[in-house]
Motif scaffolding. Sequence first.
Motif, PDB file in Angstrom:
ATOM      1  N   SER A 167     -58.961 -76.109 -47.460  1.00 26.60           N
ATOM      2  CA  SER A 167     -58.693 -76.338 -46.038  1.00 26.60           C
ATOM      3  C   SER A 167     -57.325 -75.787 -45.656  1.00 26.60           C
ATOM      4  CB  SER A 167     -58.751 -77.841 -45.739  1.00 26.60           C
ATOM      5  OG  SER A 167     -58.661 -78.078 -44.361  1.00 26.60           O
ATOM      6  N   LEU A 168     -56.342 -75.972 -46.522  1.00 20.04           N
ATOM      7  CA  LEU A 168     -54.999 -75.442 -46.273  1.00 20.04           C
ATOM      8  C   LEU A 168     -55.025 -73.916 -46.193  1.00 20.04           C
ATOM      9  CD1 LEU A 168     -51.892 -75.726 -46.116  1.00 20.04           C
ATOM     10  CD2 LEU A 168     -51.869 -75.559 -48.619  1.00 20.04           C
ATOM     11  N   GLY A 169     -55.719 -73.280 -47.153  1.00 26.59           N
ATOM     12  CA  GLY A 169     -55.820 -71.820 -47.156  1.00 26.59           C
ATOM     13  C   GLY A 169     -56.484 -71.309 -45.888  1.00 26.59           C
ATOM     14  N   ASN A 170     -57.513 -72.027 -45.443  1.00 23.96           N
ATOM     15  CA  ASN A 170     -58.208 -71.637 -44.217  1.00 23.96           C
ATOM     16  C   ASN A 170     -57.337 -71.850 -42.982  1.00 23.96           C
ATOM     17  OD1 ASN A 170     -60.614 -70.880 -45.528  1.00 23.96           O
ATOM     18  ND2 ASN A 170     -61.320 -72.990 -45.592  1.00 23.96           N
ATOM     19  N   LEU A 171     -56.494 -72.906 -42.987  1.00 18.90           N
ATOM     20  CA  LEU A 171     -55.588 -73.170 -41.870  1.00 18.90           C
ATOM     21  C   LEU A 171     -54.567 -72.038 -41.738  1.00 18.90           C
ATOM     22  CD1 LEU A 171     -54.467 -74.992 -39.641  1.00 18.90           C
ATOM     23  CD2 LEU A 171     -53.132 -76.197 -41.396  1.00 18.90           C
ATOM     24  N   ILE A 172     -54.029 -71.609 -42.868  1.00 17.89           N
ATOM     25  CA  ILE A 172     -53.078 -70.493 -42.850  1.00 17.89           C
ATOM     26  C   ILE A 172     -53.748 -69.233 -42.312  1.00 17.89           C
ATOM     27  CG2 ILE A 172     -51.756 -68.919 -44.345  1.00 17.89           C
ATOM     28  CD1 ILE A 172     -51.236 -71.397 -46.156  1.00 17.89           C
ATOM     29  N   ALA A 173     -54.973 -69.005 -42.775  1.00 14.36           N
ATOM     30  CA  ALA A 173     -55.728 -67.835 -42.298  1.00 14.36           C
ATOM     31  C   ALA A 173     -55.964 -67.922 -40.794  1.00 14.36           C
ATOM     32  CB  ALA A 173     -57.061 -67.746 -43.038  1.00 14.36           C
ATOM     33  N   LEU A 174     -56.306 -69.132 -40.292  1.00 16.79           N
ATOM     34  CA  LEU A 174     -56.557 -69.316 -38.863  1.00 16.79           C
ATOM     35  C   LEU A 174     -55.327 -68.947 -38.040  1.00 16.79           C
ATOM     36  CD1 LEU A 174     -58.203 -70.315 -36.435  1.00 16.79           C
ATOM     37  CD2 LEU A 174     -57.438 -72.630 -36.952  1.00 16.79           C
ATOM     38  N   CYS A 175     -54.146 -69.389 -38.482  1.00 20.14           N
ATOM     39  CA  CYS A 175     -52.900 -69.078 -37.758  1.00 20.14           C
ATOM     40  C   CYS A 175     -52.693 -67.569 -37.649  1.00 20.14           C
ATOM     41  CB  CYS A 175     -51.704 -69.726 -38.465  1.00 20.14           C
ATOM     42  SG  CYS A 175     -51.707 -71.526 -38.416  1.00 20.14           S
ATOM     43  N   ILE A 176     -52.972 -66.854 -38.723  1.00 20.34           N
ATOM     44  CA  ILE A 176     -52.804 -65.393 -38.715  1.00 20.34           C
ATOM     45  C   ILE A 176     -53.886 -64.741 -37.855  1.00 20.34           C
ATOM     46  CG2 ILE A 176     -52.913 -63.321 -40.172  1.00 20.34           C
ATOM     47  CD1 ILE A 176     -51.559 -65.046 -42.369  1.00 20.34           C
ATOM     48  N   PHE A 177     -55.117 -65.254 -37.941  1.00 18.30           N
ATOM     49  CA  PHE A 177     -56.209 -64.691 -37.144  1.00 18.30           C
ATOM     50  C   PHE A 177     -55.972 -64.915 -35.645  1.00 18.30           C
ATOM     51  CE2 PHE A 177     -59.194 -65.590 -40.955  1.00 18.30           C
ATOM     52  CZ  PHE A 177     -58.742 -64.439 -41.582  1.00 18.30           C
ATOM     53  N   ILE A 178     -55.431 -66.090 -35.276  1.00 16.36           N
ATOM     54  CA  ILE A 178     -55.142 -66.373 -33.863  1.00 16.36           C
ATOM     55  C   ILE A 178     -54.121 -65.383 -33.332  1.00 16.36           C
ATOM     56  CG2 ILE A 178     -54.029 -68.018 -32.293  1.00 16.36           C
ATOM     57  CD1 ILE A 178     -55.333 -70.270 -33.873  1.00 16.36           C
ATOM     58  N   SER A 179     -53.084 -65.119 -34.137  1.00 21.98           N
ATOM     59  CA  SER A 179     -52.053 -64.170 -33.705  1.00 21.98           C
ATOM     60  C   SER A 179     -52.631 -62.768 -33.510  1.00 21.98           C
ATOM     61  CB  SER A 179     -50.913 -64.125 -34.731  1.00 21.98           C
ATOM     62  OG  SER A 179     -51.364 -63.600 -35.971  1.00 21.98           O
ATOM     63  N   GLY A 180     -53.716 -62.476 -34.220  1.00 21.99           N
ATOM     64  CA  GLY A 180     -54.361 -61.168 -34.074  1.00 21.99           C
ATOM     65  C   GLY A 180     -55.514 -61.193 -33.075  1.00 21.99           C
ATOM     66  N   GLY A 181     -55.733 -62.352 -32.441  1.00 21.13           N
ATOM     67  CA  GLY A 181     -56.780 -62.470 -31.431  1.00 21.13           C
ATOM     68  C   GLY A 181     -58.182 -62.263 -31.975  1.00 21.13           C
ATOM     69  N   LYS A 182     -58.432 -62.709 -33.207  1.00 20.14           N
ATOM     70  CA  LYS A 182     -59.702 -62.412 -33.873  1.00 20.14           C
ATOM     71  C   LYS A 182     -60.710 -63.576 -33.866  1.00 20.14           C
ATOM     72  CE  LYS A 182     -58.454 -58.293 -35.635  1.00 20.14           C
ATOM     73  NZ  LYS A 182     -59.193 -57.050 -35.410  1.00 20.14           N
ATOM     74  N   VAL A 183     -60.288 -64.768 -33.432  1.00 17.03           N
ATOM     75  CA  VAL A 183     -61.153 -65.935 -33.544  1.00 17.03           C
ATOM     76  C   VAL A 183     -62.107 -66.029 -32.347  1.00 17.03           C
ATOM     77  CG1 VAL A 183     -61.231 -68.448 -33.728  1.00 17.03           C
ATOM     78  CG2 VAL A 183     -59.381 -67.178 -34.821  1.00 17.03           C
ATOM     79  N   LYS A 184     -63.394 -66.257 -32.631  1.00 17.79           N
ATOM     80  CA  LYS A 184     -64.399 -66.434 -31.585  1.00 17.79           C
ATOM     81  C   LYS A 184     -64.647 -67.930 -31.425  1.00 17.79           C
ATOM     82  CE  LYS A 184     -68.718 -64.356 -29.967  1.00 17.79           C
ATOM     83  NZ  LYS A 184     -68.092 -63.648 -28.855  1.00 17.79           N
ATOM     84  N   TRP A 185     -63.975 -68.550 -30.440  1.00 17.74           N
ATOM     85  CA  TRP A 185     -63.960 -70.005 -30.314  1.00 17.74           C
ATOM     86  C   TRP A 185     -65.323 -70.595 -29.970  1.00 17.74           C
ATOM     87  CZ3 TRP A 185     -60.088 -72.283 -32.482  1.00 17.74           C
ATOM     88  CH2 TRP A 185     -58.842 -71.626 -32.550  1.00 17.74           C
ATOM     89  N   SER A 186     -66.165 -69.849 -29.264  1.00 11.67           N
ATOM     90  CA  SER A 186     -67.482 -70.387 -28.889  1.00 11.67           C
ATOM     91  C   SER A 186     -68.346 -70.668 -30.112  1.00 11.67           C
ATOM     92  CB  SER A 186     -68.205 -69.405 -27.956  1.00 11.67           C
ATOM     93  OG  SER A 186     -68.397 -68.151 -28.595  1.00 11.67           O
ATOM     94  N   PHE A 187     -68.059 -69.991 -31.236  1.00 10.37           N
ATOM     95  CA  PHE A 187     -68.744 -70.255 -32.499  1.00 10.37           C
ATOM     96  C   PHE A 187     -67.960 -71.256 -33.353  1.00 10.37           C
ATOM     97  CE2 PHE A 187     -70.782 -65.770 -32.465  1.00 10.37           C
ATOM     98  CZ  PHE A 187     -71.888 -66.265 -31.784  1.00 10.37           C
ATOM     99  N   THR A 188     -66.639 -71.133 -33.305  1.00 12.79           N
ATOM    100  CA  THR A 188     -65.786 -71.919 -34.204  1.00 12.79           C
ATOM    101  C   THR A 188     -65.871 -73.418 -33.933  1.00 12.79           C
ATOM    102  OG1 THR A 188     -64.211 -70.083 -34.373  1.00 12.79           O
ATOM    103  CG2 THR A 188     -63.411 -72.256 -35.018  1.00 12.79           C
ATOM    104  N   ILE A 189     -65.810 -73.822 -32.662  1.00  9.67           N
ATOM    105  CA  ILE A 189     -65.741 -75.250 -32.320  1.00  9.67           C
ATOM    106  C   ILE A 189     -66.989 -76.025 -32.752  1.00  9.67           C
ATOM    107  CG2 ILE A 189     -65.556 -76.914 -30.418  1.00  9.67           C
ATOM    108  CD1 ILE A 189     -63.664 -74.853 -29.059  1.00  9.67           C
ATOM    109  N   PRO A 190     -68.208 -75.596 -32.376  1.00 10.89           N
ATOM    110  CA  PRO A 190     -69.385 -76.361 -32.835  1.00 10.89           C
ATOM    111  C   PRO A 190     -69.560 -76.352 -34.346  1.00 10.89           C
ATOM    112  CG  PRO A 190     -70.059 -74.343 -31.704  1.00 10.89           C
ATOM    113  CD  PRO A 190     -68.598 -74.490 -31.477  1.00 10.89           C
ATOM    114  N   LEU A 191     -69.219 -75.216 -34.983  1.00 13.93           N
ATOM    115  CA  LEU A 191     -69.315 -75.137 -36.438  1.00 13.93           C
ATOM    116  C   LEU A 191     -68.324 -76.101 -37.087  1.00 13.93           C
ATOM    117  CD1 LEU A 191     -70.660 -73.658 -38.832  1.00 13.93           C
ATOM    118  CD2 LEU A 191     -68.841 -71.946 -38.685  1.00 13.93           C
ATOM    119  N   ALA A 192     -67.120 -76.183 -36.521  1.00 13.26           N
ATOM    120  CA  ALA A 192     -66.076 -77.065 -37.052  1.00 13.26           C
ATOM    121  C   ALA A 192     -66.507 -78.529 -36.995  1.00 13.26           C
ATOM    122  CB  ALA A 192     -64.777 -76.869 -36.272  1.00 13.26           C
TER     123      ALA A 192
END
Length: 234
Positions: A167-192
Motif C-alpha cells: 500500500s505504501l509503494g502504491n501511495l508513492i506511485a499515486l503521488c508521482i502519477f498525480i503530478s504527471g496527470g496520469k490517474v483516471k479518477w472515474s475508474f480509481t474511486i469505485p475500484l478503491a
Amino acid sequence: MVSAIASMASLVSYPALLIAGAAPVIANITNTSALIFTGIGSTLSSLKEMKGHWKELAKYAVVMGIGAVVGSLLLVIFPGKIFEKIVPFLVLLSGGMLIISGNPKLTALAQNKTSKTKFFAYIGMIFCGIYTGYFGAAAGVINLIILPYLSDAKFITINAMKNILGSLGNLIALCIFISGGKVKWSFTIPLAIGLFIGGYLGQKTIKYLSAKLVRWITAFFSVILAGYLLYSAF
C-alpha cells in the motif's frame, strides 16, 4: 480479498479495467493507485498482529519507498509496451519462488539470519519497490518471499507487513502519477472502495488458513495471472 490472501488483486482488477475500456498503461496506473486501499483495509483488520512490529516495519518501508519512487518515475517517463511483455514472466517467476521458499533448507536459511542474507534481502526489497511502482501485479508475492529473511514475526504478521508495504509503494506511485496527470479518477474511486472492503475481509480470512496453503493458492493464481498477461501482451 484475493490481494490480502494471495497478493493477486491484479488478477481481478487489471483485466476488469481493460474490459471497462482503459488503455493498458492507464489501467496499470489506475490499478496501482486504487490498490492503496487494499493495504488500508488490511491494516485496520490486522492492528492486533502488528502490535510491537511498527518500528521494524518502518525500516522496510524506507527501503521499499526508495524503489517505488524509481519504478513510478520509469513508468511515467517510459510508458509503453515494454513492461507488458516482461511482467508475465516476472509474475510466473514470483509464484515459483514462493513455492520454493517453503523448502525446509530455505526455511532454515531464513531462520538463521546472517548479515549476508539480510543484505541481499534488502536489495531484493528495493527491486520489489521498483516493480511495485512500475507495474505492481504480484509485487506482494515478492515481499512475502523476502520478509522471512528479515523478520522473525509469525506468518500472519509478515502477511500484514506485506500488505502495508504494498500500500505504501502504491501511495508513492499515486503521488508521482498525480503530478504527471496520469490517474483516471472515474475508474480509481469505485475500484478503491471495493479494494478497501476486500482488503479488510481478506486479512480476517487469512487467520484461518495455513501458511503452506496460502503459498499454494498464491502460486496457483500466479500461473493464471501470468497466462492472462501473456495472452494480452502477445
